[in-house]
Scaffold this active site. Structure first.
Site, short mmCIF file in Angstrom:
data_model
loop_
_atom_site.label_atom_id
_atom_site.label_comp_id
_atom_site.label_asym_id
_atom_site.label_seq_id
_atom_site.Cartn_x
_atom_site.Cartn_y
_atom_site.Cartn_z
N ASP A 127 114.45 42.36 4.67
CA ASP A 127 114.53 41.63 5.94
C ASP A 127 113.74 42.42 7.00
O ASP A 127 113.93 43.62 7.14
CB ASP A 127 116.02 41.54 6.33
CG ASP A 127 116.28 40.54 7.43
OD1 ASP A 127 115.43 39.67 7.68
OD2 ASP A 127 117.38 40.62 8.04
N ASP A 182 124.23 36.92 9.39
CA ASP A 182 124.67 38.31 9.35
C ASP A 182 125.87 38.53 10.27
O ASP A 182 126.94 38.96 9.85
CB ASP A 182 123.49 39.23 9.74
CG ASP A 182 123.80 40.71 9.52
OD1 ASP A 182 124.89 41.03 8.99
OD2 ASP A 182 122.97 41.56 9.87
#
Ligand code: ZN
Length: 333
Positions: A94, A279
């Protein structure tokens, strides 16, 4: 050099093609500890949902990149143990910020990487992204790029049009870089405070903040320019108020935390948006569960007695996202 194929991982190519055609999105969940990873794999195995395990810069600093890679390898075996015969698990970097970092991830078994050069001038973004694509594609590793600047919590002008991805650039960008998917900016943002109270309205009944809607017009214009091309949404947690309330009721302090409403993500998942990053919601679920135990059972000091409930709560959250928001359940039988 180890290939992700030897680890039982897959890249995103087929997964995204099916998701775009099928009108659903693949969950991309960040992980940086064992309980989170267990919860992600349990939820994915139980719902038979393809899943993307994301490793961020913070996770690499916190848990060590090598250890996370081995954890992902273990996750494939764990998924099989749970009765998921053909797990479809991606290990994804990421927000990679350099060629060297992306290369090191490709070399150590990641099946997908993101090169985020969106803060660079346009031509430099293209050059760096293309360099990563040229390297990664030699090993059949897929590459996510980013165009447009995602709103940040501290950003004074986060709601201004100029931060959105410019639809007129996407064809040129995708063609010249050869990237496999594109993260765009249409009003999502990182963190648990996605909008300032002055950017929102307030629900008169509950007093809760109602965030401004996503720029679906920009998304639709991009889809028109690049039909069927996989689109990615970052910063797409919804910041469930039930967790914020539990946290605040048990000694926490999260005033006016606000996320992206799930109806809007459900709507986006039906389009070319085929990867949705979540997240913060998992962090909130974990924190809520732990705070509750600490508050209600002050004598408890066995970490398993609070990390266990945290893991259960995260699993519940992941299953909810998969089934009720992304629609990816049953897509990896
Ligand atoms: Zn992001």
């Amino acid at each position: 050099m180890v290939s992700y194929k030897e680890l039982g991982l897959v890249n995103t190519r087929e997964m995204f093609k099916k998701a775009v055609a099928g009108g659903y999105a693949i969950p991309a969940f960040n992980f940086n500890n064992m309980e989170q990873l267990q919860a992600i794999i349990q939820a994915s195995a139980e719902t038979k949902s393809p899943v993307i395990l994301q490793v961020s810069k913070g996770a690499r600093n916190y848990a060590n990149q090598t250890l996370l890679r081995y954890m992902a390898e273990g996750a494939v075996e764990y998924a099989k143990e749970l009765g998921w015969e053909h797990p479809q698990i991606v290990l994804h970097l990421d927000h990679g910020d350099s060629f060297e970092l992306c290369k090191s991830c490709v070399d150590m078994g990641f099946s997908s990487v993101m090169i985020d050069a969106s803060s660079l001038p346009y031509e430099e973004n293209i050059a760096l992204t293309k360099k990563v694509v040229d390297y990664a594609h030699q090993y059949d590793v897929t590459v996510e790029a980013e165009l447009g600047v995602l709103a940040g919590v501290e950003d004074e002008v986060s709601a201004e049009e100029s931060h959105y991805t410019r639809p007129e650039e996407v064809i040129d960008f995708a063609t010249r870089t050869g990237c496999d998917s594109l993260a765009i900016s249409i009003g999502t943002s990182h963190g648990a405070y996605k909008f300032k109270p002055e950017q929102c309205t307030r629900d008169p009944k509950t007093g809760r903040l109602v965030p401004p809607p996503l720029a679906f017009n920009v998304l639709h214009e991009i889809e028109k320019k690049l039909p069927g091309f996989p689109i990615v949404l970052h910063g797409s947690s919804s910041v469930p108020q039930e967790y914020v309330d539990i946290i605040n009721a048990h000694g926490g302090k999260l005033p006016d935390a606000v996320g992206i409403p799930e109806e809007q993500l459900r709507e986006a998942a039906k389009s070319a948006v085929c990867k949705i990053n979540i997240d913060s919601d998992s962090r909130l679920a974990m924190t809520a569960a732990i705070r509750k135990v600490f508050d209600e059972k002050p004598g408890e000091f066995d970490p398993r007695k609070y990390l266990g409930p945290a893991r259960d709560e995260m699993k519940k959250l992941y299953m909810h996202k998969i089934v009720n928001v992304l629609g990816s359940d049953g897509k990896a039988e």
